[in-house]
Design a protein around this motif. Structure first.
Motif, PDB file in Angstrom:
ATOM      1  N   UNK A  90       0.857  -1.180   0.000  1.00 11.40           N
ATOM      2  CA  UNK A  90       0.000   0.000   0.000  1.00 11.40           C
ATOM      3  C   UNK A  90       0.899   1.238   0.000  1.00 11.40           C
ATOM      4  N   UNK A  91       0.393   2.335  -0.532  1.00  9.42           N
ATOM      5  CA  UNK A  91       1.118   3.599  -0.445  1.00  9.42           C
ATOM      6  C   UNK A  91       0.914   4.141   0.969  1.00  9.42           C
ATOM      7  N   UNK A  92       1.988   4.291   1.718  1.00 11.71           N
ATOM      8  CA  UNK A  92       1.868   4.672   3.124  1.00 11.71           C
ATOM      9  C   UNK A  92       2.746   5.868   3.455  1.00 11.71           C
ATOM     10  N   UNK A  93       2.321   6.585   4.473  1.00 10.16           N
ATOM     11  CA  UNK A  93       3.128   7.627   5.093  1.00 10.16           C
ATOM     12  C   UNK A  93       3.917   6.934   6.196  1.00 10.16           C
ATOM     13  N   UNK A  94       5.220   6.807   6.006  1.00  7.97           N
ATOM     14  CA  UNK A  94       6.047   6.047   6.930  1.00  7.97           C
ATOM     15  C   UNK A  94       5.994   6.645   8.336  1.00  7.97           C
ATOM     16  N   UNK A  95       5.997   7.963   8.429  1.00  8.46           N
ATOM     17  CA  UNK A  95       5.955   8.606   9.743  1.00  8.46           C
ATOM     18  C   UNK A  95       4.691   8.227  10.513  1.00  8.46           C
ATOM     19  N   UNK A  96       3.531   8.354   9.853  1.00 10.39           N
ATOM     20  CA  UNK A  96       2.265   8.069  10.533  1.00 10.39           C
ATOM     21  C   UNK A  96       2.143   6.587  10.881  1.00 10.39           C
TER      22      UNK A  96
ATOM     23  N   UNK B  30       7.660  16.384   6.091  1.00  6.30           N
ATOM     24  CA  UNK B  30       7.580  16.396   4.633  1.00  6.30           C
ATOM     25  C   UNK B  30       8.123  15.134   3.998  1.00  6.30           C
ATOM     26  N   UNK B  31       8.047  14.021   4.715  1.00  7.47           N
ATOM     27  CA  UNK B  31       8.590  12.756   4.214  1.00  7.47           C
ATOM     28  C   UNK B  31       7.825  12.284   2.980  1.00  7.47           C
ATOM     29  N   UNK B  32       8.569  11.790   1.992  1.00 10.77           N
ATOM     30  CA  UNK B  32       7.945  11.247   0.782  1.00 10.77           C
ATOM     31  C   UNK B  32       7.199   9.951   1.102  1.00 10.77           C
ATOM     32  N   UNK B  33       6.175   9.611   0.338  1.00 14.05           N
ATOM     33  CA  UNK B  33       5.480   8.335   0.550  1.00 14.05           C
ATOM     34  C   UNK B  33       6.295   7.156   0.005  1.00 14.05           C
ATOM     35  N   UNK B  34       6.033   5.975   0.537  1.00  9.64           N
ATOM     36  CA  UNK B  34       6.628   4.736   0.024  1.00  9.64           C
ATOM     37  C   UNK B  34       5.497   3.735  -0.201  1.00  9.64           C
ATOM     38  N   UNK B  35       5.798   2.697  -0.965  1.00 14.72           N
ATOM     39  CA  UNK B  35       4.802   1.654  -1.203  1.00 14.72           C
ATOM     40  C   UNK B  35       5.338   0.337  -0.669  1.00 14.72           C
ATOM     41  N   UNK B  36       4.705  -0.147   0.401  1.00 18.32           N
ATOM     42  CA  UNK B  36       5.096  -1.431   0.977  1.00 18.32           C
ATOM     43  C   UNK B  36       3.936  -1.955   1.816  1.00 18.32           C
ATOM     44  N   UNK B  37       4.024  -3.202   2.192  1.00 18.32           N
ATOM     45  CA  UNK B  37       3.013  -3.816   3.044  1.00 18.32           C
ATOM     46  C   UNK B  37       3.222  -3.312   4.470  1.00 18.32           C
ATOM     47  N   UNK B  38       2.216  -2.638   5.073  1.00 13.91           N
ATOM     48  CA  UNK B  38       2.405  -2.119   6.435  1.00 13.91           C
ATOM     49  C   UNK B  38       2.804  -3.184   7.440  1.00 13.91           C
ATOM     50  N   UNK B  39       2.341  -4.414   7.248  1.00 11.87           N
ATOM     51  CA  UNK B  39       2.704  -5.478   8.190  1.00 11.87           C
ATOM     52  C   UNK B  39       4.201  -5.788   8.123  1.00 11.87           C
ATOM     53  N   UNK B  40       4.822  -5.554   6.968  1.00 12.75           N
ATOM     54  CA  UNK B  40       6.263  -5.771   6.857  1.00 12.75           C
ATOM     55  C   UNK B  40       7.042  -4.724   7.650  1.00 12.75           C
ATOM     56  N   UNK B  41       6.522  -3.519   7.717  1.00  8.45           N
ATOM     57  CA  UNK B  41       7.171  -2.481   8.521  1.00  8.45           C
ATOM     58  C   UNK B  41       7.162  -2.889   9.992  1.00  8.45           C
TER      59      UNK B  41
ATOM     60  N   UNK C   7      15.025   5.988  16.442  1.00  3.34           N
ATOM     61  CA  UNK C   7      14.464   5.715  15.117  1.00  3.34           C
ATOM     62  C   UNK C   7      14.238   7.059  14.446  1.00  3.34           C
ATOM     63  N   UNK C   8      14.691   7.192  13.219  1.00  2.00           N
ATOM     64  CA  UNK C   8      14.527   8.462  12.509  1.00  2.00           C
ATOM     65  C   UNK C   8      14.231   8.224  11.035  1.00  2.00           C
ATOM     66  N   UNK C   9      13.674   9.232  10.389  1.00  2.00           N
ATOM     67  CA  UNK C   9      13.376   9.169   8.962  1.00  2.00           C
ATOM     68  C   UNK C   9      13.940  10.402   8.266  1.00  2.00           C
TER      69      UNK C   9
END
Length: 468
Positions: free
Chosen positions: A168-174, A200-211, A234-236
């Motif tokens: 899914x396209x996710x906001x990594x921070x949120x 202002x983090x860019x979006x990524x596409x991954x399975x949230x459960x993998x995060x 932990x930082x982004x």
């Protein structure tokens, strides 16, 4: 007498100076010829590989009067050799992953079916057991052991990039922020936890459960590396790599990436440990304290998402894992992980279950009965087709195993949709091969449930398939 002369020569790369001083002295003082490959530094600061050869020249009395030598530029050959070594290492790693993937895939289907029966029946029995009773505690232990066993298979599949994922396209921070409470519990109260998101983090596409898998494994290792009190961060960040950077850093490709970094102030690692940390079953922990699959799982997840992982560590100076995930460039609605506090139930729908493992078929039916669904059940695709033809009402949802005798789940779904055009589908499996996924990434619009599962998992997935 030749060492002072050599001390004035500064074009040898620092790491080669001691050795070349020794071979030059041996040649000048003992007449031993030399033939060495080393790096030198040009006037412009560029490193160049050379083959340095030399021999002693003697006079009529046999005394050494000078040393004659030459340099041959071998940079192209050395670069080619390094590239060959890198390709060979990549080939070996690919073969290793393929072997592990075949092993995990072969085991996962039947093994996860059995674990599903164990977990499901223990969960149903737990509801009838009296709290604080020994039976209640024993059932809890069974469920926990089955869950850990399932995690091992899932970790093997993740390492081999065969874990079925639904990106899914996710906001990594949120998404990380929703996990902070869990992560803080994971590392314990004695360790200071710092979360530093980049605005202002860019979006990524991954399975949230993998995060979830990725960060849990990194923090478990961070906690183990810290004795007593310590700090985990932990930082982004947003990062862009150009071609010049990628030419000097193996594994990187030019483009925009989102950085997810996890650092700890623990004991750190030496070079030998660093070279092996992503190998499956490699661990520095005592027997019984770790499977050695945590970091190999992280590696597999990063690679499955076309990312890059770097590790920086020194003994007694802590460790930093830097994970670079490709920026998702298309304009797409960004989602975050949903909280599922309540167990969703039936709204009057009829569900057809097809599962060739009889005990798991019976368990899934009991789960759905408890959730209020009208249930039809079949142990073979042929029996499912007969039930569908004879059924007088509407069938809203097909829940089917992916891998079965006679016919796979996808083909069965297509045939049943000819009878029920509005039929929704939910596939379940311990290992899907490529029937409903391409390179372990779910095909668009496919609803999938990983075995083994609890009743809440089933309830959520069924409603997603019906309402989606």
């Amino acid at each position: 007498m030749y060492r002072p002369l050599l001390d004035g020569i500064n074009f040898y790369a620092p790491e080669w100076r001691d050795k070349i001083m020794q071979v030059f002295a041996d040649c000048a003082e003992k007449g031993i010829p030399y033939d060495e490959e080393m790096e030198i530094i040009t006037r412009k600061g560029r490193r160049v590989w050379v083959r340095a050869t030399g021999e002693a020249i003697r006079n009529e009395k046999g005394e050494i009067v000078e040393v004659q030598g030459s340099f041959q530029d071998i940079t192209d050959r050395k670069r080619a050799e390094e590239e060959q070594d890198k390709l060979q290492a990549q080939l070996i790693q690919a073969q290793k992953m393929e072997s592990v993937g075949r092993l995990a895939g072969g085991v996962a289907h039947d093994f996860n079916n059995m674990l599903g029966v164990i977990m499901g029946n223990a969960e149903l029995a737990l509801e009838k057991a009296v709290p604080n009773d020994h039976l209640h505690e024993n059932l809890r232990d069974i469920i926990d052991a089955a869950r850990r066993s399932s995690d091992i298979t899932r970790q093997l599949l993740a390492f081999a990039r065969r874990q079925t994922i639904d990106p899914k396209v996710i906001d990594l921070n949120k998404t990380v922020e929703k996990m902070l409470k869990m992560l803080r519990r994971l590392i314990g109260e004695d360790i200071d936890f710092s979360w530093q998101p980049f605005s202002g983090l860019w979006p990524v596409k991954m399975d949230p459960s993998q995060l979830d898998q990725l960060l849990s494994n990194l923090l478990i290792n961070a906690r183990a590396a810290i004795e007593g009190v310590g700090r985990v961060t932990i930082e982004t960040d947003n990062v862009t790599f150009d071609e010049a950077y990628c030419n000097d850093h193996a594994g990187f490709v030019p483009g925009d990436f989102v950085l997810l970094a996890a650092s700890d102030g623990g004991c750190g690692m030496d070079r030998n440990t660093l070279e092996n940390i992503f190998e499956p079953f490699f661990t520095t922990k005592a027997v019984g304290q770790g499977t050695g699959l945590g970091l190999s799982t992280v590696y597999g997840i990063v690679k499955q998402n076309d990312g890059v992982i770097n590790v920086y560590s020194e003994p007694d100076k802590g460790t930093t894992f830097q994970i670079y995930l490709p920026r998702h460039g298309r304009e797409t609605a960004v989602i975050t992980a949903k909280d599922q506090e309540n167990v969703p139930v039936s709204q009057g729908e009829t569900v057809l279950i097809v599962e060739d493992e009889i005990s798991l078929l019976d368990l899934t039916r009991r789960f759905l009965d408890r959730l209020g669904y009208a249930v039809l059940e079949a142990s073979t695709p042929a029996r499912a087709m007969d039930l569908a033809r004879d059924h007088k009402g509407k069938i809203h949802l097909l829940i089917t195993d992916v891998v079965m005798p006679e016919m796979n789940g996808k083909d069965l779904a297509e045939r049943l949709q000819a009878l029920y055009p509005d039929l929704r589908g939910l596939f379940m499996s311990g290992y899907t091969t490529n029937v409903i996924a391409h390179r372990a990434v779910l095909n668009e619009g496919v609803h999938f449930m990983q075995k083994p599962f609890f009743i809440k998992d089933l309830a959520v997935k069924v409603r997603e398939a019906l309402d989606g």
